[in-house]
Scaffold this motif. Structure first.
Motif, PDB file in Angstrom:
ATOM      1  N   HIS A   8       0.833  -1.195   0.000  1.00 53.32           N
ATOM      2  CA  HIS A   8       0.000   0.000   0.000  1.00 53.32           C
ATOM      3  C   HIS A   8       0.874   1.254   0.000  1.00 53.32           C
ATOM      4  CE1 HIS A   8      -3.070   2.872   1.445  1.00 53.32           C
ATOM      5  NE2 HIS A   8      -3.897   2.075   0.785  1.00 53.32           N
ATOM      6  N   GLU A   9       1.857   1.259   0.872  1.00 52.12           N
ATOM      7  CA  GLU A   9       2.721   2.437   0.961  1.00 52.12           C
ATOM      8  C   GLU A   9       3.529   2.630  -0.319  1.00 52.12           C
ATOM      9  OE1 GLU A   9       4.337   3.389   4.611  1.00 52.12           O
ATOM     10  OE2 GLU A   9       6.135   4.342   3.831  1.00 52.12           O
ATOM     11  N   TYR A  10       4.008   1.529  -0.873  1.00 50.40           N
ATOM     12  CA  TYR A  10       4.806   1.622  -2.098  1.00 50.40           C
ATOM     13  C   TYR A  10       3.959   2.201  -3.230  1.00 50.40           C
ATOM     14  CZ  TYR A  10       8.384   0.572  -5.521  1.00 50.40           C
ATOM     15  OH  TYR A  10       9.349   0.707  -6.499  1.00 50.40           O
ATOM     16  N   GLY A  11       2.760   1.661  -3.378  1.00 44.26           N
ATOM     17  CA  GLY A  11       1.888   2.117  -4.461  1.00 44.26           C
ATOM     18  C   GLY A  11       1.472   3.566  -4.288  1.00 44.26           C
ATOM     19  N   GLN A  12       1.121   3.927  -3.069  1.00 46.09           N
ATOM     20  CA  GLN A  12       0.642   5.292  -2.823  1.00 46.09           C
ATOM     21  C   GLN A  12       1.737   6.339  -2.935  1.00 46.09           C
ATOM     22  OE1 GLN A  12      -2.086   5.856   0.505  1.00 46.09           O
ATOM     23  NE2 GLN A  12      -3.531   5.701  -1.195  1.00 46.09           N
ATOM     24  N   SER A  13       2.964   5.951  -2.637  1.00 47.17           N
ATOM     25  CA  SER A  13       4.058   6.934  -2.644  1.00 47.17           C
ATOM     26  C   SER A  13       4.800   6.985  -3.975  1.00 47.17           C
ATOM     27  CB  SER A  13       5.064   6.610  -1.527  1.00 47.17           C
ATOM     28  OG  SER A  13       5.736   5.397  -1.818  1.00 47.17           O
ATOM     29  N   ALA A  14       4.525   6.041  -4.862  1.00 51.19           N
ATOM     30  CA  ALA A  14       5.352   5.871  -6.066  1.00 51.19           C
ATOM     31  C   ALA A  14       5.447   7.150  -6.893  1.00 51.19           C
ATOM     32  CB  ALA A  14       4.808   4.725  -6.909  1.00 51.19           C
ATOM     33  N   ARG A  15       4.333   7.732  -7.238  1.00 53.21           N
ATOM     34  CA  ARG A  15       4.369   8.921  -8.098  1.00 53.21           C
ATOM     35  C   ARG A  15       5.043  10.093  -7.392  1.00 53.21           C
ATOM     36  NH1 ARG A  15      -0.902  11.359 -11.054  1.00 53.21           N
ATOM     37  NH2 ARG A  15      -1.581  11.655  -8.905  1.00 53.21           N
ATOM     38  N   GLY A  16       4.709  10.288  -6.136  1.00 56.01           N
ATOM     39  CA  GLY A  16       5.294  11.393  -5.368  1.00 56.01           C
ATOM     40  C   GLY A  16       6.803  11.265  -5.222  1.00 56.01           C
ATOM     41  N   ARG A  17       7.302  10.033  -5.238  1.00 52.03           N
ATOM     42  CA  ARG A  17       8.748   9.817  -5.114  1.00 52.03           C
ATOM     43  C   ARG A  17       9.461   9.974  -6.435  1.00 52.03           C
ATOM     44  NH1 ARG A  17      10.776   5.258  -3.972  1.00 52.03           N
ATOM     45  NH2 ARG A  17       9.044   3.857  -4.365  1.00 52.03           N
ATOM     46  N   GLY A  18       8.724  10.223  -7.500  1.00 51.09           N
ATOM     47  CA  GLY A  18       9.347  10.481  -8.788  1.00 51.09           C
ATOM     48  C   GLY A  18       9.384   9.303  -9.734  1.00 51.09           C
ATOM     49  N   LEU A  19       8.834   8.163  -9.291  1.00 51.85           N
ATOM     50  CA  LEU A  19       8.780   7.032 -10.217  1.00 51.85           C
ATOM     51  C   LEU A  19       7.841   7.371 -11.372  1.00 51.85           C
ATOM     52  CD1 LEU A  19       8.537   3.891  -7.877  1.00 51.85           C
ATOM     53  CD2 LEU A  19      10.569   4.955  -8.864  1.00 51.85           C
ATOM     54  N   LYS A  20       8.161   6.815 -12.547  1.00 57.07           N
ATOM     55  CA  LYS A  20       7.326   7.058 -13.733  1.00 57.07           C
ATOM     56  C   LYS A  20       6.653   5.770 -14.210  1.00 57.07           C
ATOM     57  CE  LYS A  20       8.938  11.384 -14.756  1.00 57.07           C
ATOM     58  NZ  LYS A  20       9.333  11.675 -13.384  1.00 57.07           N
ATOM     59  N   VAL A  21       7.315   4.667 -13.969  1.00 56.72           N
ATOM     60  CA  VAL A  21       6.822   3.361 -14.416  1.00 56.72           C
ATOM     61  C   VAL A  21       7.181   2.333 -13.349  1.00 56.72           C
ATOM     62  CG1 VAL A  21       7.122   1.513 -16.129  1.00 56.72           C
ATOM     63  CG2 VAL A  21       7.100   3.885 -16.894  1.00 56.72           C
ATOM     64  N   ILE A  22       6.277   1.382 -13.141  1.00 55.80           N
ATOM     65  CA  ILE A  22       6.579   0.276 -12.230  1.00 55.80           C
ATOM     66  C   ILE A  22       6.591  -1.021 -13.026  1.00 55.80           C
ATOM     67  CG2 ILE A  22       5.733  -1.091 -10.276  1.00 55.80           C
ATOM     68  CD1 ILE A  22       4.542   1.479  -9.125  1.00 55.80           C
ATOM     69  N   ILE A  23       7.641  -1.796 -12.839  1.00 54.32           N
ATOM     70  CA  ILE A  23       7.701  -3.147 -13.393  1.00 54.32           C
ATOM     71  C   ILE A  23       7.498  -4.099 -12.217  1.00 54.32           C
ATOM     72  CG2 ILE A  23       9.163  -4.888 -14.502  1.00 54.32           C
ATOM     73  CD1 ILE A  23      10.559  -2.590 -15.998  1.00 54.32           C
ATOM     74  N   ALA A  24       6.433  -4.892 -12.287  1.00 49.22           N
ATOM     75  CA  ALA A  24       6.084  -5.746 -11.149  1.00 49.22           C
ATOM     76  C   ALA A  24       6.036  -7.199 -11.578  1.00 49.22           C
ATOM     77  CB  ALA A  24       4.741  -5.320 -10.561  1.00 49.22           C
ATOM     78  N   GLY A  25       6.813  -8.032 -10.905  1.00 50.19           N
ATOM     79  CA  GLY A  25       6.804  -9.460 -11.199  1.00 50.19           C
ATOM     80  C   GLY A  25       6.250 -10.236 -10.033  1.00 50.19           C
TER      81      GLY A  25
END
Ligand code: RP5
Length: 183
Positions: A68-85
């Motif tokens: 939950h924290e990873y997903g919610q913070s991703a954009r704010g932390r500057g990530l643009k794309v997530i690759i999830a396996g």
């Protein structure tokens, strides 16, 4: 902060704090450390193109609060794309897509039980409105997820676009040079 986020202290220390400074723009996440050999080709490809990324284990079922924290913070932390396996009951990519508007590129991990068909179906059956771009099972899927992230960045990065063109041209030349495989 949730208990599983605290116990995975590295996520806070290394990624949440430092992402912006390092200009990390891709998050590679996986449900288990055992998924790393499958996801490594994605990291290798990003490295080859000079695209900064972070790598984390985030389990949908074993660390739901961290997810939950990873997903919610991703954009704010500057990530643009997530690759999830993920493998088996592979809820990680879909749940991340539910938590962030960022593109989620998913890699089904090959399993011993159903050979990864379980992972593929678990990932690909997303409801309308919450897309997950699903790639081939295994390492080829991981490499292609990275190439897709690169292609997205290349839309607004001429240098990366040139590198991608060169990569494709080299790949084509390599196949053309193979000639008659019996020789
Ligand atoms: C999933 O369960 C992971 O993505 C992994 O592929 C699978 C099995 O995990 P381990 O039991 O190997 O840690 O969450």
């Amino acid at each position: 902060m949730s208990e599983d986020v605290k116990s995975a202290g590295k996520v806070n220390a290394n990624s949440i704090e430092n992402t912006q400074a390092l200009a990390v723009c891709v998050g590679i996440v996986m449900g288990s450390k055992n998924d790393w050999p499958t996801l490594k080709p994605a990291a290798d490809m990003l490295e080859q193109f000079g695209v900064a990324f972070e790598v984390r284990v985030v389990s949908a079922h074993r660390t739901p609060h961290l997810l939950h924290e990873y997903g919610q913070s991703a954009r704010g932390r500057g990530l643009k794309v997530i690759i999830a396996g993920a493998g088996g009951a592979a809820h990680l990519p879909g749940m991340l897509a539910a938590l962030t508007p960022l593109p989620v590129l998913a890699v089904p991990v090959q399993t011993k039980t159903l050979n990864g068909i379980d992972s593929l179906l678990a990932i690909v059956c997303m409801p309308k409105g919450v897309p997950v771009a699903t790639f081939a099972i295994g390492e080829a899927g991981a490499a292609n997820a990275a190439l897709t992230a690169i292609a997205i960045f290349a839309l607004s990065d001429r240098n990366l676009a040139e590198k991608l063109d060169a990569f494709r041209a080299a790949q084509t030349a390599q196949v053309l040079a193979q000639g008659d495989p019996r020789l």
